[in-house]
Enzyme design. Structure first.
Site, PDB file in Angstrom:
ATOM      1  N   ASN A  35       0.841  -1.201   0.000  1.00 55.79           N
ATOM      2  CA  ASN A  35       0.000   0.000   0.000  1.00 55.79           C
ATOM      3  C   ASN A  35       0.875   1.251   0.000  1.00 55.79           C
ATOM      4  O   ASN A  35       0.555   2.261   0.596  1.00 55.79           O
ATOM      5  CB  ASN A  35      -0.917  -0.020   1.250  1.00 55.79           C
ATOM      6  CG  ASN A  35      -1.992   1.062   1.153  1.00 55.79           C
ATOM      7  OD1 ASN A  35      -2.305   1.534   0.054  1.00 55.79           O
ATOM      8  ND2 ASN A  35      -2.503   1.495   2.286  1.00 55.79           N
ATOM      9  N   ALA A  82       3.088  -0.653  10.122  1.00 59.69           N
ATOM     10  CA  ALA A  82       2.611  -1.607   9.099  1.00 59.69           C
ATOM     11  C   ALA A  82       1.310  -2.272   9.543  1.00 59.69           C
ATOM     12  O   ALA A  82       1.262  -2.957  10.570  1.00 59.69           O
ATOM     13  CB  ALA A  82       3.685  -2.673   8.849  1.00 59.69           C
ATOM     14  N   SER A 125      -5.201   4.071  17.570  1.00 55.53           N
ATOM     15  CA  SER A 125      -6.191   4.965  16.967  1.00 55.53           C
ATOM     16  C   SER A 125      -7.272   5.332  17.967  1.00 55.53           C
ATOM     17  O   SER A 125      -7.621   4.541  18.846  1.00 55.53           O
ATOM     18  CB  SER A 125      -6.835   4.251  15.760  1.00 55.53           C
ATOM     19  OG  SER A 125      -7.954   4.971  15.303  1.00 55.53           O
ATOM     20  N   TYR A 150     -11.044  -3.740  12.055  1.00 58.15           N
ATOM     21  CA  TYR A 150      -9.872  -2.851  12.076  1.00 58.15           C
ATOM     22  C   TYR A 150      -9.688  -2.284  13.488  1.00 58.15           C
ATOM     23  O   TYR A 150      -8.615  -2.398  14.084  1.00 58.15           O
ATOM     24  CB  TYR A 150     -10.022  -1.695  11.071  1.00 58.15           C
ATOM     25  CG  TYR A 150      -9.067  -0.580  11.361  1.00 58.15           C
ATOM     26  CD1 TYR A 150      -9.488   0.569  12.047  1.00 58.15           C
ATOM     27  CD2 TYR A 150      -7.728  -0.696  11.023  1.00 58.15           C
ATOM     28  CE1 TYR A 150      -8.596   1.562  12.371  1.00 58.15           C
ATOM     29  CE2 TYR A 150      -6.825   0.302  11.347  1.00 58.15           C
ATOM     30  CZ  TYR A 150      -7.278   1.430  12.034  1.00 58.15           C
ATOM     31  OH  TYR A 150      -6.376   2.405  12.365  1.00 58.15           O
ATOM     32  N   LYS A 154      -6.661  -2.899  16.691  1.00 60.04           N
ATOM     33  CA  LYS A 154      -5.916  -1.885  17.451  1.00 60.04           C
ATOM     34  C   LYS A 154      -6.055  -2.171  18.951  1.00 60.04           C
ATOM     35  O   LYS A 154      -5.106  -2.086  19.719  1.00 60.04           O
ATOM     36  CB  LYS A 154      -6.418  -0.476  17.127  1.00 60.04           C
ATOM     37  CG  LYS A 154      -6.094  -0.021  15.721  1.00 60.04           C
ATOM     38  CD  LYS A 154      -4.581  -0.032  15.466  1.00 60.04           C
ATOM     39  CE  LYS A 154      -4.236   0.385  14.055  1.00 60.04           C
ATOM     40  NZ  LYS A 154      -2.777   0.260  13.767  1.00 60.04           N
ATOM     41  N   PHE A 178      -5.800  10.776  16.195  1.00 54.62           N
ATOM     42  CA  PHE A 178      -7.124  11.215  15.757  1.00 54.62           C
ATOM     43  C   PHE A 178      -7.106  11.209  14.229  1.00 54.62           C
ATOM     44  O   PHE A 178      -6.727  10.169  13.662  1.00 54.62           O
ATOM     45  CB  PHE A 178      -7.479  12.516  16.496  1.00 54.62           C
ATOM     46  CG  PHE A 178      -7.934  12.170  17.897  1.00 54.62           C
ATOM     47  CD1 PHE A 178      -7.032  11.668  18.835  1.00 54.62           C
ATOM     48  CD2 PHE A 178      -9.273  12.249  18.267  1.00 54.62           C
ATOM     49  CE1 PHE A 178      -7.442  11.263  20.109  1.00 54.62           C
ATOM     50  CE2 PHE A 178      -9.693  11.862  19.553  1.00 54.62           C
ATOM     51  CZ  PHE A 178      -8.777  11.363  20.454  1.00 54.62           C
ATOM     52  N   ASN A 199     -11.146   8.401   3.048  1.00 57.10           N
ATOM     53  CA  ASN A 199     -11.069   9.491   4.020  1.00 57.10           C
ATOM     54  C   ASN A 199     -11.450  10.831   3.383  1.00 57.10           C
ATOM     55  O   ASN A 199     -11.273  11.057   2.184  1.00 57.10           O
ATOM     56  CB  ASN A 199      -9.654   9.575   4.622  1.00 57.10           C
ATOM     57  CG  ASN A 199      -9.333   8.317   5.430  1.00 57.10           C
ATOM     58  OD1 ASN A 199      -8.275   7.740   5.264  1.00 57.10           O
ATOM     59  ND2 ASN A 199     -10.246   7.901   6.301  1.00 57.10           N
ATOM     60  N   LEU A 200     -11.915  11.738   4.235  1.00 61.10           N
ATOM     61  CA  LEU A 200     -12.474  13.017   3.791  1.00 61.10           C
ATOM     62  C   LEU A 200     -11.491  13.873   2.999  1.00 61.10           C
ATOM     63  O   LEU A 200     -11.787  14.297   1.865  1.00 61.10           O
ATOM     64  CB  LEU A 200     -12.979  13.815   5.007  1.00 61.10           C
ATOM     65  CG  LEU A 200     -13.535  15.215   4.693  1.00 61.10           C
ATOM     66  CD1 LEU A 200     -14.805  15.111   3.846  1.00 61.10           C
ATOM     67  CD2 LEU A 200     -13.816  15.988   5.978  1.00 61.10           C
ATOM     68  N   VAL A 217     -21.271  14.385   1.281  1.00 61.06           N
ATOM     69  CA  VAL A 217     -21.138  14.586   2.737  1.00 61.06           C
ATOM     70  C   VAL A 217     -22.060  13.591   3.427  1.00 61.06           C
ATOM     71  O   VAL A 217     -23.273  13.595   3.199  1.00 61.06           O
ATOM     72  CB  VAL A 217     -21.516  16.031   3.121  1.00 61.06           C
ATOM     73  CG1 VAL A 217     -21.463  16.202   4.643  1.00 61.06           C
ATOM     74  CG2 VAL A 217     -20.558  17.009   2.428  1.00 61.06           C
ATOM     75  N   GLY A 297     -21.513   3.201  10.660  1.00 55.47           N
ATOM     76  CA  GLY A 297     -20.347   3.076  11.560  1.00 55.47           C
ATOM     77  C   GLY A 297     -19.714   4.393  11.955  1.00 55.47           C
ATOM     78  O   GLY A 297     -18.856   4.430  12.846  1.00 55.47           O
ATOM     79  N   ASP A 298     -20.112   5.502  11.335  1.00 52.36           N
ATOM     80  CA  ASP A 298     -19.519   6.798  11.711  1.00 52.36           C
ATOM     81  C   ASP A 298     -20.005   7.227  13.091  1.00 52.36           C
ATOM     82  O   ASP A 298     -21.182   7.059  13.421  1.00 52.36           O
ATOM     83  CB  ASP A 298     -19.921   7.886  10.698  1.00 52.36           C
ATOM     84  CG  ASP A 298     -18.972   7.916   9.509  1.00 52.36           C
ATOM     85  OD1 ASP A 298     -17.872   7.347   9.621  1.00 52.36           O
ATOM     86  OD2 ASP A 298     -19.325   8.494   8.481  1.00 52.36           O
TER      87      ASP A 298
END
Ligand code: WQD
Length: 338
Positions: A35, A82, A125, A150, A154, A178, A199-200, A217, A297-298
């Site tokens: 990646n 990684a 994260s 994911y 973490k 963040f 991502n935004l 949005v 999920g947001d």
């Protein structure tokens, strides 16, 4: 003093290598290039004038990791970036995420466990907090049940590190990021999302440059001042410097516990609409966007308490949202016009 940076050709990894070299550290980058592109190595050298050692390696391979540590016996610290990191993809491919994000961690810790003393910085994260009940989010906010494999990797990673440091000579710092955005001011390195950006900010810059038609949005009916989600967007260079501060702390043995945790953010929350407005200002462009449904999920809002990072780690974000967006735009223009 050699520092091993895994995933060191990635977005945050490459910016951290630059800051490590600026502080005089010798760096060995390990990356499997799944990646990231090898050209990032040239970008780093162009910025610092120093070419880091590079080893292409799949860290899931035990023999490869063992050879790495026998080739580089003077590794004093590891900064472990990684990992696979797309939240949505992790829901579709949980086994790939558990394999990619846990097996390498175990392989590396096994090698460090053989050393007299070693230092380990883990890329964690703010996802571990889920939707925290109280803002700003402190390091003692409860860890919530992960919303994605994911996020779970973490949490599991943090638990493995905590258990291992109790019975080994490894000292560790967990950095809970963040939202990292932006690029090095030179525009020689930056974020290179593969395919459609999740991502935004990369989606914004790709829309502004004409690669994408318009930004969607994801929801304007959240319980926030303007109805769009609030996040703590931190310049990737500030984030990179936090890793150097954490490594310095461990090498100087200033840590008060075998494992320390720090939230790494600016302490300021910005809504999606505020990010769009700030981007239009710094880029002097009009960003086409439309309101669509929420993304599964947001969470509504997340921004960091910076007290512990400022007072204990001795690190503070110095760059603003506008600085980060301007650097992201400069990078996008550079990538598309080169
Ligand atoms: C930010 C805001 C979206 C895209 C994720 C991971 C986190 C970390 C950072 C790895 C949200 C909105 C986004 C778009 C939008 N990654 N948005 N339209 O989700 O806060 O965090 O990336 O460590 O672990 O969870 O970041 O940039 O995806 O979204 O409206 O096209 O922008 O809804 O409110 P997020 P993001």
């Amino acid at each position: 003093m050699k520092i091993l940076v895994t995933g060191g050709l990635g977005f945050i990894g490459s910016h951290t290598v630059v800051e490590l070299q600026n502080k005089g550290y010798d760096v060995v980058i390990v990356d499997d290039l799944s990646n990231a592109s090898i050209e990032v190595l040239d970008g780093i050298e162009s910025i610092t004038g120093k070419l880091p050692d590079f080893v292409k390696l799949d860290l899931r391979e035990v023999a490869g990791v063992q050879k790495l540590f026998s080739d580089y016996k003077d590794i004093e610290g590891v900064i472990h970036f990684a990992a696979s990191k797309a939240v949505g993809e992790s829901v579709e491919k949980p086994l790939m995420y558990y394999e990619n994000n846990i097996v390498p961690l175990i392989n590396i810790l096994k090698e460090l466990d053989k050393k007299e003393k070693s230092n380990f910085i883990f890329s964690s994260s703010c996802t571990v907090y889920g939707q925290a009940a109280v803002m700003p989010i402190t390091e003692v906010a409860p860890i919530q049940v992960a919303l994605s494999p994911y996020g779970n990797t973490k949490q599991i990673g943090e638990e493995i590190i905590t258990d291992v440091t109790k019975v080994s000579n490894i000292s560790a710092v967990l950095l809970r990021y963040f939202n990292p955005i932006g690029a090095h001011e030179s525009a020689l390195i930056g974020e290179l999302p593969l395919g459609v950006p999740q991502n935004l900010v990369p989606f914004i810059t790709q829309t502004a440059i004409g690669l994408r038609k318009e930004l969607s949005v994801f929801g304007d009916d959240y319980d926030t001042p303007d109805g769009t989600c609030v996040r703590d967007y931190i310049h990737v260079v500030d984030l990179a410097k936090a890793h150097v501060a954490a490594l310095d702390r461990l090498i100087k043995e200033e840590n008060s516990d075998k494992v320390e945790t720090f939230n790494i953010g600016t302490g300021k929350g910005s809504s999606v609409l505020e990010v769009i407005k700030a981007f239009e200002k710094v880029s002097n462009t009009k960003l086409p966007y439309k309101m669509v449904d929420r993304r599964e999920g947001d969470i509504t809002e997340a921004y960091a308490s910076t007290t512990k990072a400022n007072e204990v780690l001795g690190w503070k974000a110095e760059l603003s949202l506008e600085d980060a967006l301007a650097s992201a735009w400069k990078w996008e223009e550079k990538v598309r016009n080169s």
